[in-house]
Design an enzyme around this catalytic site. Structure first.
Site, PDB file in Angstrom:
ATOM      1  CB  CYS A 178       3.412 -32.432  26.332  1.00 21.73           C
ATOM      2  SG  CYS A 178       3.772 -33.844  25.514  1.00 21.73           S
ATOM      3  CB  VAL A 200      14.897 -18.997  22.102  1.00 19.35           C
ATOM      4  CG1 VAL A 200      15.092 -20.602  22.291  1.00 19.35           C
ATOM      5  CG2 VAL A 200      13.725 -18.426  20.870  1.00 19.35           C
TER       6      VAL A 200
END
Ligand SMILES: NC(=O)c1ccc[n+]([C@@H]2O[C@H](COP(=O)([O-])OP(=O)(O)OC[C@H]3O[C@@H](n4cnc5c(N)ncnc54)[C@H](O)[C@@H]3O)[C@@H](O)[C@H]2O)c1
Ligand SMILES: O=c1ccn([C@@H]2O[C@H](COP(=O)(O)OP(=O)(O)O[C@H]3O[C@H](CO)[C@@H](O)[C@H](O)[C@H]3O)[C@@H](O)[C@H]2O)c(=O)[nH]1
Length: 465
Positions: A275, A269
């Site tokens: 990060c 998805v």
């Protein structure tokens, strides 16, 4: 204190500072490792039985070393004074204001730390950049510390590559530890000192040394390459859905080529986590600031495809469920950005829940570790969202299940029981392709995987098998 061979301080007791220092202390009882933070609640949690982050294997490591040679406190000044080596592991989020807002790294926490080190240091120290930072940040650190690499302080770059959910394994057996230094006599001496810490448990071949700027840039590039693979396969998943190809088979066939490799090719998805997006945007900003517009555009597309994938997932639910979600109820199975963590930073679940609520859909969020964070993330959605840990209870009366996190427990649920408790027709949108789609279809569900033919009990626009 004098009994310890080295005194290590880490400023920042977060997802990186906590586990990395716990591992150093665990592996090296001869060193004193002190972790400090400005957040007293976080420090209290590190000193309790209930650690502030969930990470498989973390408790074992912390409980073994804590009180022996691992200490957590808010006493930053004392910590700096007594340390020989200082790791800086504070947060470097995307800037939300002023020049570079939404793109550049916000270095205010990092800069404060540099000034504090300068203020409290009475003896020479090695400063280690653990935080992910733009290229040449070490130079800025040196300037704040009033050194050009020859004085009291040596600044090293030692980016962290651990992934959440596997942090302890990654720290125990890292693919590589990267250490960047100035290539001067003093720089190399400091580098060797840091190498000698890791060499307590990391094979020498896995300790890679380089100049400082290459080390800083390598961290951003590693994340950009990893995220690029996910966006590449996710882009192909859209084409698979149009053509009847199966993205898992495509990824398998492509990944069998040794030059490409099979890792990080799971269509999903969308990627989340604190990060990837932040570091790519940081890279894009850097490229733009050096006038490299084409290079910046190239990497920015990785983030854009990720946004597209999340929106595609929502639109697929909307169009599949008869072009209206108003008054419907959808259960999100999983909210953490990946399995085995309670972290929800940049999780696709935030965007998806917001979009569903915009469509006047009621959302039930279920997750074994991330519900506390989900409640904070989705607070503004108020009554449109409810939070239920038990997946059976969460799914009851829902029109659809949307799998957002690949928790193993979702593979083992009794889906016949769940089906019987749901509104019909019942749908499954498997945003992680972890479920047995044929078995779900046999139970009665209409099943919509990512990048694979749908399995429905009615005709669809070319997505039926
Ligand atoms: N989370 C990850 O998996 C991961 C992996 C590799 C690298 N990184 C990088 O590591 C850095 C830290 O990430 P994180 O996820 O641990 O962040 P985090 O937000 O979990 O932790 C940072 C901590 O630093 C503390 N802090 C901020 N300013 C401080 C100061 N002046 N003095 C003392 N403490 C201070 C904060 O209170 C916070 O607890 C970031 O640059 C990140 O990009 C993160
Ligand atoms: O094939 C894949 C692999 C991952 N993901 C998703 O990508 C995101 C990031 O996953 P992962 O990289 O495993 O977790 P992080 O903890 O974000 O770790 C990344 O970011 C860290 C912070 O910089 C780095 O240290 C790590 O090396 C890097 O893997 C998650 O949403 C995953 O679900 C996919 O969708 N498909």
């Amino acid at each position: 204190m004098t009994d310890f061979e080295k005194r290590i301080l880490c400023i920042g007791a977060g997802y990186v500072g906590g586990p990395t220092m716990a591992m150093i202390a665990f592996k090296c009882p001869q060193y004193k490792v002190h972790v400090v933070d400005i957040n007293p609640d976080r420090i209290d949690a590190w000193n309790s039985q209930n650690l502030p982050i969930y990470e498989p294997g973390l408790e074992e490591v912390v409980f073994e070393a804590r009180g022996r040679n691992l200490f957590f406190s808010t006493d930053i000044q004392e910590g700096i004074e007594e340390a020989d080596i200082i790791f800086v592991s504070v947060n470097t989020p995307t800037k939300t204001f002023g020049e570079g807002a939404g793109m550049a790294a916000d270095l205010q926490y990092w800069e404060k730390t540099a000034r504090q080190i300068l203020e409290c240091s009475k003896s020479p120290k090695i400063i280690v950049e653990k935080s992910t930072v733009p290229v040449r940040t070490a130079q800025a650190m040196e300037r704040i510390l009033g050194t050009d690499g020859t004085g009291k302080f040596q600044v090293l770059s030692n980016p962290e590559f651990l992934a959440e959910g596997t942090a302890i394994e990654d720290l125990k057996c890292p693919d590589r530890v990267l250490i960047g230094s100035r290539l001067t006599e003093e720089g190399l001496k400091a580098r060797d000192e840091l190498v000698s810490i890791y060499a307590n448990w990391v094979p020498k071949d896995n300790i890679v040394t380089s100049d400082t700027w290459s080390s800083e840039l390598s961290k951003l590039v590693a994340n950009a390459f990893l995220a690029q693979r996910i966006s590449s396969i996710n882009a192909i998943s859209a084409l698979c859905e149009k053509t009847g190809a199966d993205v898992s088979r495509v990824a398998y066939a492509v990944g069998k080529d040794g030059r490409i490799g099979d890792k990080f090719l799971k269509s999903s998805v969308g990627f989340g986590g604190s990060c990837f997006k932040k570091d790519i945007l940081n890279l894009v900003y850097l490229c733009r600031s050096y006038g490299l517009q084409e290079v910046a555009d190239y990497w920015e597309q990785v983030v854009k495809i990720n946004e597209y994938q999340k929106e595609r997932f929502v639109l697929n639910m909307l169009h599949t469920m008869f072009d209206t979600l108003a008054g419907k109820k959808i259960c999100l199975l999983g909210f953490a950005f990946k399995a085995d963590t309670g972290d929800t930073r940049e999780t696709p679940g935030i965007y998806i829940a917001q979009r569903l609520a915009e469509e006047h859909c009621r959302v039930v969020v279920s997750d074994p570790q991330a519900l506390d964070n989900a409640k904070i993330d989705l607070k503004e959605l108020g009554d449109a969202v409810s939070y239920v840990e038990d997946p059976y209870e969460a799914a009851a009366d829902c029109d659809a299940l949307a799998v957002l996190t690949e928790w193993n427990l979702y593979k083992e649920l009794d889906y016949a029981k769940i089906y019987n408790s749901m509104t019909k027709p019942a749908f499954v949108f498997d945003g992680r392709n972890i479920l047995d789609h044929q078995a779900l279809h046999d139970i009665g569900f209409n099943v919509f995987p990512i990048g694979k033919p749908a399995l429905t009990h009615y005709r669809t626009n070319g997505r039926t098998r």
